[in-house]
Scaffold this motif. Sequence first.
Motif, mmCIF file in Angstrom:
data_model
loop_
_atom_site.group_PDB
_atom_site.id
_atom_site.type_symbol
_atom_site.label_atom_id
_atom_site.label_comp_id
_atom_site.label_asym_id
_atom_site.label_seq_id
_atom_site.Cartn_x
_atom_site.Cartn_y
_atom_site.Cartn_z
ATOM 1 N N ASP A 102 0.938 -1.211 -0.096
ATOM 2 C CA ASP A 102 -0.104 0.030 0.013
ATOM 3 C C ASP A 102 0.833 1.278 0.113
ATOM 4 O O ASP A 102 2.124 1.239 0.105
ATOM 5 N N ALA A 103 0.053 2.487 -0.136
ATOM 6 C CA ALA A 103 1.190 3.612 -0.311
ATOM 7 C C ALA A 103 1.209 4.088 1.273
ATOM 8 O O ALA A 103 1.904 5.385 1.283
ATOM 9 N N ASN A 104 1.042 3.552 2.310
ATOM 10 C CA ASN A 104 0.961 4.369 3.491
ATOM 11 C C ASN A 104 2.430 4.566 3.751
ATOM 12 O O ASN A 104 2.793 5.489 4.626
ATOM 13 N N GLN A 105 3.476 3.872 3.438
ATOM 14 C CA GLN A 105 4.911 3.838 3.768
ATOM 15 C C GLN A 105 5.548 4.495 2.600
ATOM 16 O O GLN A 105 6.798 4.210 2.633
ATOM 17 N N LEU A 106 4.989 4.767 1.798
ATOM 18 C CA LEU A 106 5.677 5.258 0.227
ATOM 19 C C LEU A 106 6.722 6.377 0.686
ATOM 20 O O LEU A 106 7.919 6.195 0.385
ATOM 21 N N MET A 107 6.262 7.537 1.368
ATOM 22 C CA MET A 107 7.181 8.508 1.573
ATOM 23 C C MET A 107 8.370 8.239 2.254
ATOM 24 O O MET A 107 9.508 8.339 2.116
ATOM 25 N N ARG A 108 8.035 7.264 3.455
ATOM 26 C CA ARG A 108 9.501 6.827 4.219
ATOM 27 C C ARG A 108 10.179 5.822 3.403
ATOM 28 O O ARG A 108 11.306 5.994 3.598
ATOM 29 N N ARG A 109 9.710 5.035 2.518
ATOM 30 C CA ARG A 109 10.270 4.304 1.681
ATOM 31 C C ARG A 109 11.356 5.144 0.871
ATOM 32 O O ARG A 109 12.581 4.629 0.662
ATOM 33 N N LEU A 110 10.895 6.020 0.397
ATOM 34 C CA LEU A 110 11.636 6.753 -0.464
ATOM 35 C C LEU A 110 12.912 7.849 -0.024
ATOM 36 O O LEU A 110 13.634 8.232 -0.348
ATOM 37 N N GLU A 111 12.562 7.921 1.165
ATOM 38 C CA GLU A 111 13.563 8.561 2.209
ATOM 39 C C GLU A 111 14.811 7.619 2.272
ATOM 40 O O GLU A 111 15.953 7.940 2.413
ATOM 41 N N ARG A 112 14.636 6.295 2.267
ATOM 42 C CA ARG A 112 15.574 5.256 2.399
ATOM 43 C C ARG A 112 16.178 4.781 1.057
ATOM 44 O O ARG A 112 17.615 4.536 1.242
ATOM 45 N N GLU A 113 15.399 4.772 0.058
ATOM 46 C CA GLU A 113 16.083 4.294 -1.257
ATOM 47 C C GLU A 113 15.307 5.198 -2.300
ATOM 48 O O GLU A 113 14.141 5.771 -2.104
ATOM 49 N N ARG A 114 16.182 5.263 -3.430
ATOM 50 C CA ARG A 114 15.664 6.021 -4.573
ATOM 51 C C ARG A 114 15.512 5.190 -5.919
ATOM 52 O O ARG A 114 16.403 4.904 -6.566
ATOM 53 N N PRO A 115 14.483 4.504 -6.168
ATOM 54 C CA PRO A 115 14.286 3.924 -7.034
ATOM 55 C C PRO A 115 14.300 4.744 -8.506
ATOM 56 O O PRO A 115 14.222 5.923 -8.387
ATOM 57 N N SER A 116 14.346 4.015 -9.744
ATOM 58 C CA SER A 116 14.337 4.603 -10.929
ATOM 59 C C SER A 116 12.667 5.222 -11.183
ATOM 60 O O SER A 116 12.696 6.410 -11.784
ATOM 61 N N ILE A 117 11.897 4.556 -10.826
ATOM 62 C CA ILE A 117 10.614 4.896 -11.136
ATOM 63 C C ILE A 117 9.623 4.264 -10.098
ATOM 64 O O ILE A 117 9.905 3.047 -9.526
ATOM 65 N N VAL A 118 8.542 4.850 -9.751
ATOM 66 C CA VAL A 118 7.428 4.456 -8.988
ATOM 67 C C VAL A 118 6.326 4.084 -10.191
ATOM 68 O O VAL A 118 5.810 4.771 -10.600
ATOM 69 N N VAL A 119 5.711 2.762 -9.841
ATOM 70 C CA VAL A 119 4.590 2.421 -10.483
ATOM 71 C C VAL A 119 3.587 2.327 -9.270
ATOM 72 O O VAL A 119 3.336 1.570 -8.479
ATOM 73 N N LEU A 120 2.616 3.446 -9.361
ATOM 74 C CA LEU A 120 1.593 3.374 -8.408
ATOM 75 C C LEU A 120 0.315 3.275 -8.841
ATOM 76 O O LEU A 120 -0.473 3.968 -9.672
ATOM 77 N N ASP A 121 -0.405 2.147 -8.034
ATOM 78 C CA ASP A 121 -1.926 1.889 -8.283
ATOM 79 C C ASP A 121 -2.977 3.059 -7.771
ATOM 80 O O ASP A 121 -2.753 3.679 -6.737
ATOM 81 N N LEU A 122 -3.956 3.189 -8.436
ATOM 82 C CA LEU A 122 -4.888 4.282 -8.172
ATOM 83 C C LEU A 122 -5.637 3.908 -6.880
ATOM 84 O O LEU A 122 -5.651 4.674 -5.777
ATOM 85 N N MET A 123 -6.390 2.911 -6.854
ATOM 86 C CA MET A 123 -7.261 2.298 -5.968
ATOM 87 C C MET A 123 -6.610 1.477 -5.275
ATOM 88 O O MET A 123 -6.389 0.213 -5.268
ATOM 89 N N MET A 124 -6.285 1.998 -3.749
ATOM 90 C CA MET A 124 -5.562 0.939 -2.885
ATOM 91 C C MET A 124 -6.560 1.351 -1.451
ATOM 92 O O MET A 124 -6.954 2.638 -1.082
ATOM 93 N N PRO A 125 -6.501 0.353 -0.293
ATOM 94 C CA PRO A 125 -7.008 0.853 0.869
ATOM 95 C C PRO A 125 -5.902 1.816 1.793
ATOM 96 O O PRO A 125 -4.689 1.880 1.284
ATOM 97 N N GLY A 126 -6.443 2.491 2.411
ATOM 98 C CA GLY A 126 -5.673 3.709 3.250
ATOM 99 C C GLY A 126 -5.497 4.867 2.243
ATOM 100 O O GLY A 126 -6.453 5.374 1.930
ATOM 101 N N ILE A 127 -4.351 4.885 2.062
ATOM 102 C CA ILE A 127 -3.963 6.287 0.974
ATOM 103 C C ILE A 127 -4.034 5.745 -0.306
ATOM 104 O O ILE A 127 -3.349 4.757 -0.640
ATOM 105 N N ASP A 128 -4.822 6.358 -1.088
ATOM 106 C CA ASP A 128 -5.011 6.185 -2.519
ATOM 107 C C ASP A 128 -4.001 6.533 -3.410
ATOM 108 O O ASP A 128 -3.236 7.369 -2.754
ATOM 109 N N GLY A 129 -3.673 6.078 -4.702
ATOM 110 C CA GLY A 129 -2.782 6.559 -5.182
ATOM 111 C C GLY A 129 -2.581 8.013 -5.634
ATOM 112 O O GLY A 129 -1.811 8.709 -5.613
ATOM 113 N N LEU A 130 -3.714 8.805 -5.871
ATOM 114 C CA LEU A 130 -3.651 10.127 -5.944
ATOM 115 C C LEU A 130 -3.362 10.955 -4.803
ATOM 116 O O LEU A 130 -2.446 12.013 -4.966
ATOM 117 N N THR A 131 -3.750 10.477 -3.714
ATOM 118 C CA THR A 131 -3.378 11.049 -2.451
ATOM 119 C C THR A 131 -1.815 10.938 -2.292
ATOM 120 O O THR A 131 -1.085 11.890 -2.046
#
Length: 244
Positions: free
Chosen positions: A37-66
């Motif tokens: 899910d996207a709940n930890q995305l910001m924290r994950r990107l603080e630890r690592e820098r992938p080339s690209i993020v593929v982000l689903d729109l509809m997810m529980p908790g924080i949705d893709g647009l948020t």
Amino acid sequence: MSDTPIQVLLVDDDADLRDLLRTFFQQRGIEFSVLHDANQLMRRLERERPSIVVLDLMMPGIDGLTALRQLRTSGNTIPVIMLTARADGVDRVIGLELGADDYLGKPFMPQELLARIHAVLRRHAQAPLAVQAERREAFRFGCFRLDFATRTLYRDDDPLKLTGSEYALLEVFALHPMEALSRTKLVDLLHGPYAEVTERGIDVPVWRLRRLLEDDPANPRRIQTLRGIGYMFVPGNSDDEKPA
């Protein structure tokens, strides 16, 4: 594109899709990691820098647009491809307005996602609109000044608030003044040849730019509509803004 290995971070709650794409990418020597899910995305990107993020729109908790909005608001410019199982074009427009680099509807073939990833990363590597931004002189028209280095539009000395898509479109216009630009050409310049962007994806930021740049947005002088073709940016000069 450089020889740097591609690192893909998929954020999707669909376990079957995660497993399918993990196998597909790893078989091709591409580093692939996932978040459920996207709940930890910001924290994950603080630890690592992938080339690209593929982000689903509809997810529980924080949705893709948020999640995308949080990324761009924080100043994070990492490339993002949005995935959606919904056919609603409004979501596509909103995603692109928020700064998504591309949009891909489900279901899709893994090969298509890989092609989209290559296209987005190629555009970022070439960065035709930004790669020399810091060395490019500010673009002045009328009482406005577009600072490419800071990605800021000023009216006189006052900064104006622009969304990412509004800035990107104004930058395209500034680099192609007095050119007849079709909507197809504008989509290609902004998002690349594989982007799924409707005409509204261009018309909305045009409408918003006109509200900022035109004395009378209903009768625009600077961003002119060329019926049956597209748009033309007519910068004018500082004398246009001076009272008689």
